[in-house]
Design a protein around this motif. Structure first.
Motif, PDB file in Angstrom:
ATOM      1  N   LEU A 111      50.198 -54.709 -48.488  1.00 26.40           N
ATOM      2  CA  LEU A 111      51.553 -54.116 -48.211  1.00 26.40           C
ATOM      3  C   LEU A 111      51.605 -52.681 -48.686  1.00 26.40           C
ATOM      4  O   LEU A 111      52.733 -52.355 -49.292  1.00 26.40           O
ATOM      5  N   ARG A 112      50.741 -51.829 -48.418  1.00 31.85           N
ATOM      6  CA  ARG A 112      50.566 -50.636 -49.010  1.00 31.85           C
ATOM      7  C   ARG A 112      51.019 -50.445 -50.479  1.00 31.85           C
ATOM      8  O   ARG A 112      51.802 -49.607 -50.893  1.00 31.85           O
ATOM      9  N   PHE A 113      50.572 -51.320 -51.123  1.00 27.48           N
ATOM     10  CA  PHE A 113      50.752 -51.598 -52.905  1.00 27.48           C
ATOM     11  C   PHE A 113      52.201 -51.548 -53.253  1.00 27.48           C
ATOM     12  O   PHE A 113      52.456 -51.241 -54.354  1.00 27.48           O
ATOM     13  N   LYS A 114      52.988 -52.171 -52.315  1.00 23.47           N
ATOM     14  CA  LYS A 114      54.218 -52.319 -52.538  1.00 23.47           C
ATOM     15  C   LYS A 114      54.683 -53.847 -52.841  1.00 23.47           C
ATOM     16  O   LYS A 114      54.832 -54.665 -51.617  1.00 23.47           O
ATOM     17  N   GLY A 115      54.638 -54.440 -54.153  1.00 25.90           N
ATOM     18  CA  GLY A 115      54.771 -55.739 -54.076  1.00 25.90           C
ATOM     19  C   GLY A 115      55.978 -56.223 -55.152  1.00 25.90           C
ATOM     20  O   GLY A 115      56.873 -55.346 -55.076  1.00 25.90           O
TER      21      GLY A 115
END
Length: 227
Positions: A111-115
């Motif tokens: 998730l494009r490093f968006k957690g």
């Protein structure tokens, strides 16, 4: 059967990176990143999809911290031992495994490093370090419930519960393993939990800003943004 620590750490990161909140939302036809606080964590899932779904997300996020951390301890013969009986180097490797699961949740490559903000996964990972951090994790959960009942802010309860974990770790070590000697033996775990608490608070910086402005929604009230 050997289970090298580098492999354990990599597996923990991959487990932690499973975006359960996002996947649950997709199964219900919702991109959770476009609603509420746009966070994939259990709080936002519960606010958008309902409490039961939020609880399911919390449990799944906790398990992805618990399972790889506990498995690493069991397979490397450190689980169940008093902290004083575990070499500091092994303590750090076990803690690195727990941290990897947490970082996977916070920065999923899918998730494009968006957690998420790490509360549920961090709780599960701490439970997995038995017995050194299990007591502290349970005590932090009780603290979280009490603070949530008092103030009704999930974010505030989460941050304060995270911040008291190092104290609980030190207290448990002192009581279970002999005063100051136990605290010294648990120093890696005290330092690591302090670093994790700081990271959790940092991830809640937008919530802190809303709390200061009086705009943070309370439990039971709707709001455009939340934890």
């Amino acid at each position: 059967m050997t289970y090298p620590w580098p492999l354990a750490i990599a597996v923990a990161f991959l487990c932690g990176s499973i975006p359960f909140g996002f996947l649950i939302g997709r199964m219900r036809g919702v991109d959770i990143r476009e609603h509420g606080s746009r966070n994939i964590g259990a709080t936002n899932v519960g606010r958008v999809l309902g409490r039961r779904i939020g609880l399911l997300c919390f449990v799944l996020d906790a398990l992805k911290g618990l399972v790889p951390t506990a498995l690493a301890g069991i397979m490397n013969n450190v689980a169940g031992n008093p902290i004083a009986a575990i070499e500091p180097s092994l303590q750090w490797l076990w803690l690195a495994t727990a941290a990897a699961a947490l970082l996977g949740h916070m920065f999923p490559p899918w998730l494009r490093f968006k957690g998420g903000k790490g509360v549920a996964t961090g709780f599960g990972a701490l439970l997995g370090i038995y017995p050194g951090l299990t007591f502290a994790a349970v005590a932090a959960l009780v603290t979280w419930l009490l603070l949530l009942g008092l103030f009704r802010y999930v974010s505030l309860a989460s941050m304060l519960a995270a911040l008291v974990i190092p104290t609980f770790v030190a207290a448990h070590a002192a009581l279970a393993e002999g005063g100051s000697d136990g605290v010294r033996a648990a120093l890696p775990m005290i330092l690591a939990t302090a670093a994790i608490a700081a990271l959790v608070v940092y991830r809640h910086r937008s919530n802190i800003a809303r709390l200061r402005r009086g705009e943070e929604p309370k439990v039971g009230r709707s709001g455009r943004r939340g934890a």
